[in-house]
Write an enzyme that holds these catalytic residues in place. Structure first.
Site, mmCIF file in Angstrom:
data_model
loop_
_atom_site.group_PDB
_atom_site.id
_atom_site.type_symbol
_atom_site.label_atom_id
_atom_site.label_comp_id
_atom_site.label_asym_id
_atom_site.label_seq_id
_atom_site.Cartn_x
_atom_site.Cartn_y
_atom_site.Cartn_z
ATOM 1 C CB SER A 176 -0.881 -0.090 1.162
ATOM 2 O OG SER A 176 -1.836 0.929 1.051
ATOM 3 C CG ASP A 360 -6.368 -2.852 -4.547
ATOM 4 O OD1 ASP A 360 -7.320 -2.435 -3.846
ATOM 5 O OD2 ASP A 360 -5.298 -2.435 -4.592
ATOM 6 C CG HIS A 413 -5.141 -2.230 -0.710
ATOM 7 N ND1 HIS A 413 -4.512 -1.683 -1.846
ATOM 8 C CD2 HIS A 413 -4.618 -1.313 0.212
ATOM 9 C CE1 HIS A 413 -3.878 -0.690 -1.389
ATOM 10 N NE2 HIS A 413 -3.945 -0.669 -0.191
#
EC number: 3.4.16.-
Length: 435
Positions: A176, A360, A413
């Site tokens: 991320s 994602d 994600h």
């Protein structure tokens, strides 16, 4: 009696040395029996006065810690505690998803821990994230570039206290928002290795999952991703492409046609779980929710017995929060594009594994593929499925800059959506094998 002061000084030295080097954790509340791996927690002071205290969890490899790679794991946010990686993505423990009854939530062993083949430092950063803290009020606002320097200093000091790991191959890793920090950190370490009189870090490469890389571009790729996943109609897709001209989220207020189309896009997607469009968008306090263990984590880590077991400084922090910077602590995002760092690291010859959960919506795999393509390196191995037994686990491609890109089929994600598949992918790559 004359030797007593000397004995006291020696005792104080031993105690201080032990605290500085971290403390071994053999038992954790919620887990039955002794831990089946070696866990160390501690603080490393940053700066001349060491007023910044960065907290870490270190887990030795279960295979051959003397020779296995040493990984640094940074969670995203910015400001999310690294224990989310440890307990949800790639560590040897996980929270048992059981309805909270007022007692300490239970922990169970996992089968997918990256520590089966690597030593891992899970680091809480920036200051205020997890259990990391400052002894004095901050003068400067924490920032991307500031954190890169802090983490580099952390690594140098940690290795000076753990010299037995100085020769292990080192990899920086995270997911991320770490996509903004890790590439810059790799460049910083690489440059630092050429400075006189400091022991070099045996830097070999880096690993990133669903990395934020160039936020505006990452965000714009949500539109073609949504179209490809049948979240929006052909008609809306063609109209929004025509009237927004590729800029979907920073729209000129005078472009009313584009604004209206973006509004229609949000009507189609706002009720989705953007971290994994296959998962329900539900309240984490519901035991039926996939992410219910995040709710349990707050109860587990804020229990006094847990914080004692982890050797957390009692005066350092109040209530632990999973992600602090998103809501209440100022942070300067002064790296808005990490592609130049990837380019420099490629020129320097470092290996890299970039993986994307293919469901994602936050950082769509299309965005990651686009910036990798922009590096303009030739393809060594063309697009192909990678397999686990006789099943397709995702797709992969390798480039001449030693970069491997891989998708994880059905994941979101972060690795927690498909931890077993992500572990196998990692294990093959870190061992130098094809996926």
């Amino acid at each position: 009696m004359k030797s007593t002061p000397k004995l006291l000084l020696l005792l104080l030295f031993i105690i201080n040395h032990h605290v500085d080097s971290g403390s071994i954790v053999k038992f954790l509340p919620g887990f039955e029996g002794p831990l089946p791996f070696e866990l160390e927690t501690g603080y490393i002071g940053i700066g001349e006065e060491e007023d910044v205290q960065l907290f870490y969890y270190f887990i030795k490899s279960e295979r051959n810690p003397k020779e296995d790679p040493l990984l640094l794991w940074l969670s995203g946010g910015p400001g999310c505690s690294s224990i989310t990686g440890l307990l949800f993505e790639n560590g040897p423990l996980a929270l048992k998803s059981k309805v909270y009854n007022g007692s300490v939530p239970s922990l169970v062993s996992t089968t997918y821990s990256w520590t089966k083949t690597a030593n891992i430092i899970f680091l809480d950063q920036p200051i205020g994230a997890g259990f990391s803290y400052s002894r004095i009020p901050l003068i400067d606002t924490p920032s991307d570039t500031g954190e890169v320097k802090n983490i580099h200093e952390f690594l140098q000091k940690w290795l000076s206290k753990h010299p037995q790991f100085s020769s292990n191959p080192f990899y920086a890793s995270g997911d991320s928002y770490s996509g903004m920090i890790v590439p810059a950190l790799v460049q910083e370490i690489s440059k630092g290795n050429y400075i006189c009189c400091k022991p070099p870090i045996n830097l070999q490469g880096y690993i990133l999952g669903n990395p934020i890389t160039y936020f505006e571009v990452d965000q714009n790729y949500r539109i073609p991703f949504s179209h490809g996943m049948a979240l929006i109609s052909d008609e809306l897709y063609e109209s929004i492409r025509r009237d927004c001209k590729g800029n979907y989220f920073n729209v000129d207020p005078r472009n009313t046609k584009c604004l209206k189309l973006v509004e229609e896009y949000h009507k189609c997607t706002d009720e989705l779980n953007e971290f994994n469009i296959l998962s329900p968008d539900c309240d984490t306090t519901s035991p039926d929710c996939f992410l219910y263990p995040y709710y349990l984590l707050g109860y587990w880590i804020n229990d006094e017995s847990v914080r004692d077991a982890l050797h957390v400084n009692k005066s350092s922090i109040g209530k632990w929060e999973r992600c602090t910077y998103q809501n209440r602590i100022p942070y300067n995002k002064d790296i808005n594009n990490s592609i130049p760092y990837h380019m420099n690291n490629s020129i320097s010859g470092y290996r890299s594994l970039i993986y994307s959960g293919d469901h994602d919506l936050v950082v769509p795999f299309l965005a990651t593929q686009a910036w990798i393509k922009s590096l303009n390196y030739s393809i060594i191995h063309e697009w192909r499925p990678w397999m686990i037994k006789d099943q397709i686990a995702g797709y992969t491609r390798t480039y001449s800059n030693k970069m491997t890109f891989a998708t994880v089929k059905g994941s979101g994600h972060t690795a927690e959506y498909k931890p077993n598949e992500t572990f196998i992918m990692f294990q093959r790559w870190i061992s130098g094998h094809d996926l």
